[in-house]
Design a protein around this motif. Structure first.
Motif, short mmCIF file in Angstrom:
data_model
loop_
_atom_site.label_atom_id
_atom_site.label_comp_id
_atom_site.label_asym_id
_atom_site.label_seq_id
_atom_site.Cartn_x
_atom_site.Cartn_y
_atom_site.Cartn_z
N UNK A 214 9.20 4.29 1.85
CA UNK A 214 9.54 3.06 2.57
C UNK A 214 9.69 1.98 1.52
N UNK A 215 10.92 1.64 1.24
CA UNK A 215 11.22 0.78 0.10
C UNK A 215 10.44 -0.53 0.16
N UNK A 216 9.80 -0.84 -0.96
CA UNK A 216 9.04 -2.08 -1.06
C UNK A 216 7.69 -2.04 -0.40
N UNK A 217 7.34 -0.89 0.23
CA UNK A 217 6.07 -0.81 0.94
C UNK A 217 5.23 0.35 0.43
N UNK A 218 5.67 1.58 0.71
CA UNK A 218 4.88 2.74 0.31
C UNK A 218 5.46 4.03 0.83
N UNK A 219 4.62 4.85 1.49
CA UNK A 219 5.04 6.18 1.88
C UNK A 219 4.52 6.54 3.28
N UNK A 220 5.26 7.45 3.92
CA UNK A 220 4.82 8.03 5.19
C UNK A 220 5.24 9.49 5.22
N UNK A 221 4.56 10.28 6.06
CA UNK A 221 4.87 11.70 6.17
C UNK A 221 5.40 12.00 7.56
N UNK A 222 6.46 12.78 7.61
CA UNK A 222 7.05 13.19 8.88
C UNK A 222 7.09 14.71 8.93
N UNK A 223 6.59 15.28 10.02
CA UNK A 223 6.57 16.73 10.20
C UNK A 223 7.82 17.14 10.92
#
Length: 225
Positions: A214-223
């Protein structure tokens, strides 16, 4: 759930720790000094001890030595002092971990859980599922069908946190705090390096999930469904 021995002559500190632990479901035994703590732990066996250094009658270092001689449980030392000499004294006495006051409640919980896992006394959590992949927190492994793969500690903890909270966006700062701790002296690039390694493992092991940036923010995981 595990029982925690809280030893501190400061009533406010004891109450703070007790409330934090009870919110997490832990049972607690409180004591005001080292001598009283030895009596309490004999009457009420505990799985881990959180011990202040400066106390009357028997200080935390002496208590740590006594506990270590008798019981095979992890010990966390609490102190208002952070000099390297104090840390050396505490670890020489047999403590497993060290927290300087004031500390975040969240960090104390993380450290307690980590030590209970290391000693094998914490309750096993149900594995986190990513499609056909299972993440086992007890031994930092992932299982794909009949194949079990061990991951390095920080890689697994990062994957487990993301997998337990699918689609939640974590900032790099949150991931550093949750995985590496508040006293981590590196920078946010450490997260990026570990994310890159996890993505490569996903490709190698055909893990049905993706880590989004997530640009400028961080990360997330999607299954993947």
């Amino acid at each position: 759930m595990a029982r925690v021995l809280i030893v501190d002559d400061d009533k406010n500190i004891r109450e703070f720790i007790r409330l934090v632990l009870e919110e997490e479901g832990y049972a607690t035994v409180e004591s005001t000094d080292g001598r009283d703590a030895l009596r309490k732990i004999k009457e009420h066996p505990c799985d881990i001890a959180v011990v202040d250094v400066m106390m009357p009658y028997m200080d935390g270092i002496s208590l740590t030595k006594e506990i270590r001689d008798i019981y095979n449980i992890p010990i966390i030392i609490l102190t208002a002092r952070g000099q390297i000499e104090d840390k050396e004294l505490a670890y020489t006495a047999g403590t497993d971990d060290y927290l300087v006051k004031p500390f975040e409640a969240k960090e104390l919980i993380f450290r307690i859980k980590a030590l209970l896992r290391r000693y094998g006394t914490g309750e096993e959590e149900a594995p986190v599922r990513l499609g056909n992949v299972l993440l086992y927190q007890q031994n930092y492994s992932i299982k794909i069908g009949s194949k079990t793969v061990k991951l390095p500690l920080k890689e697994f903890e990062l994957l487990y946190l993301l997998g337990k909270n699918p689609e939640r966006v974590f900032t790099r700062e949150q991931l550093i705090e949750d995985i590496w701790g508040l006293d981590f002296e590196g920078d946010n690039r450490t997260v990026d390096v570990h994310i890159k390694r996890l993505r490569e493992r996903f490709r190698q092991l055909s893990v049905p999930a993706r880590i989004h940036t997530v640009r400028g923010v961080g990360y997330s995981l999607e299954v993947d469904e």
